[in-house]
Design an enzyme around this catalytic site. Structure first.
Site, PDB file in Angstrom:
ATOM      1  CB  ALA A 141     -10.807   3.045   4.017  1.00 15.82           C
ATOM      2  N   PRO A 142     -12.886   3.165   1.509  1.00 22.05           N
ATOM      3  CG  PRO A 142     -14.423   4.288   0.391  1.00 22.05           C
ATOM      4  CD  PRO A 142     -12.750   3.547   0.100  1.00 22.05           C
ATOM      5  CG  ASP A 181      -8.422  -3.148  -4.531  1.00 27.80           C
ATOM      6  OD1 ASP A 181      -7.530  -3.199  -5.528  1.00 27.80           O
ATOM      7  OD2 ASP A 181      -9.470  -2.140  -5.090  1.00 27.80           O
ATOM      8  CB  SER A 207     -13.265  -0.615  -5.621  1.00 29.24           C
ATOM      9  OG  SER A 207     -13.711  -0.249  -4.364  1.00 29.24           O
ATOM     10  N   GLY A 219     -15.503  -0.520  -0.225  1.00 28.02           N
ATOM     11  CA  GLY A 219     -16.382  -1.024  -1.462  1.00 28.02           C
ATOM     12  C   GLY A 219     -16.320  -2.454  -1.669  1.00 28.02           C
ATOM     13  CE  LYS A 260      -4.061  -2.115  -6.781  1.00 27.67           C
ATOM     14  NZ  LYS A 260      -5.491  -2.132  -7.054  1.00 27.67           N
ATOM     15  CG  ASP A 290      -7.739   1.618   4.940  1.00 28.10           C
ATOM     16  OD1 ASP A 290      -7.070   2.639   5.224  1.00 28.10           O
ATOM     17  OD2 ASP A 290      -7.899   1.336   3.674  1.00 28.10           O
ATOM     18  CG  ASP A 345       0.896  -1.851   7.498  1.00 29.87           C
ATOM     19  OD1 ASP A 345       0.316  -2.344   6.303  1.00 29.87           O
ATOM     20  OD2 ASP A 345       2.152  -1.646   7.368  1.00 29.87           O
TER      21      ASP A 345
END
Length: 349
Positions: free
Chosen positions: A216-217, A271, A183, A219, A300, A235, A255
């Site tokens: 996370a993780p 993201d 990502s 990118g 999204k 995260d 959050d």
């Protein structure tokens, strides 16, 4: 040349048709859009001979959301015996061009043609130069030949400064082995698309501060750290140990929709997989309250009416920020590394 060809991600042909039709209606250019699902392209057939040229002259390609590349022209048949000769003949009524790109569609059929295009480009280029059809001149239009098969190609024209930065709109980015997820390429591509390269040193400068929501993780955090920014990664999931060892990352298990920085930051990136309306509200809050100067956020997409939903959300964000008295430049694009999503860039003025 009354046809406008538009490349896109496979499965988004309908969104391209809806988008270009809306623009054409707004500009008073008569025509109709057509596409077959899964082909990775659409056409807008103009009623007037100069309709496609008008569309390209009055629209900025960078402002379109779903098209990856565009060109005005027509499809022509090619005999197997002398493709070069047939192309030279078909180009007789085209202007002399300043550059040449051979392209295919981003489909299984297109990928099978890639090898053919690589082998065909050099003899074609030599023939075009010899015939005086191709000269090195950035001020002249680019010749875009998009092969639908070895026997058929779209002879297209586009201005180099008003079309995709890469052939087919696909960036040639190399995945950094140190990055914890693929990502990472989404954010790198977003910077290439939304930020002029000569502004990177000022707008993506070392020692800037950034927040990565849903990090996370890591990118996207990796891209920020690679620019030597100080990052707050938000995260509940674990971050890659290599990023934590950099000394530039503070990991907060919280959050992303609730977190707010103690003081404004230069960048916010996000993201998170969430309903786009909720993400749009988050964008409005961060820019509207001055929590960041610039942001890159993925929205999204729903399964249906995707273009209509994106337009509605962008209008909601723009209206909300205008109501707060905040001036912001908003860009939106379905990038090559996006999937069922679009990437938004916002910058406070």
């Amino acid at each position: 040349m009354n046809s406008l060809l538009l490349h896109c991600r496979p499965g988004f042909e309908g969104e391209v048709c809806a988008e270009i039709t809306e623009h054409a209606v707004g500009l008073g250019i008569a025509g109709y859009a057509k596409a077959k699902p899964g082909t990775a392209y659409a056409e807008f057939i103009c009623a007037e001979a100069d309709g496609a040229a008008q569309l390209m002259r009055r629209l900025r390609f960078a402002g379109l959301i779903f098209p990856r590349q565009w060109a005005r022209g027509r499809f022509v048949g090619l005999p197997e015996s002398d493709r070069v000769g047939a192309l030279l003949e078909a180009l007789a009524d085209y202007p002399v061009c300043g550059s040449l790109w051979l392209e295919v569609f981003d489909s299984n059929e297109g990928k099978e043609l890639s090898t053919f295009c690589r082998k065909f480009e050099m003899p074609l280029r030599k023939a075009l130069v010899k015939a005086g059809r191709l000269v090195e001149d950035a001020g002249k239009p680019r010749l875009l030949l998009t092969f639908r098969s070895g026997r058929e190609a779209f002879l297209g024209l586009a201005e180099a400064d008003n079309s995709a930065m890469w052939p087919m709109g696909i960036p040639r980015l190399k995945f950094p082995r140190e990055a914890p997820s693929r990502s990472t390429l989404k954010l790198e591509e977003a910077w290439h698309h939304f930020i002029p390269r000569d502004e990177w040193e000022n707008r993506l400068a070392p020692a800037m501060t950034a927040v990565d929501l849903g990090a996370a993780p890591g990118g996207w955090t990796w891209q920020l750290v690679n620019r030597h920014m100080r990052v707050t990664a938000v995260d509940n999931g674990p971050m890659a140990p290599s990023l934590m060892d950099s000394g530039l990352v503070e990991h907060l298990r919280a959050d992303g929709f609730v977190f707010r920085p103690r003081k404004p930051v230069d960048w916010m990136v996000c993201d998170i997989v969430e309903k786009p309306a909720r993400t749009a509200a988050l964008i409005e809050t961060w820019l509207g309250e001055g929590l960041c100067r610039e942001a890159v956020v993925n929205l999204k997409l729903p399964m249906k009416q995707r273009y209509a939903e994106v337009r509605r959300l962008l209008e909601r964000i723009a209206d909300g920020l205008q109501g707060r008295g905040v001036r912001v430049v908003i860009g939106c694009k379905q990038l090559y590394h996006d999937r069922e999503e679009v990437t938004c860039h916002l910058r406070r003025l």
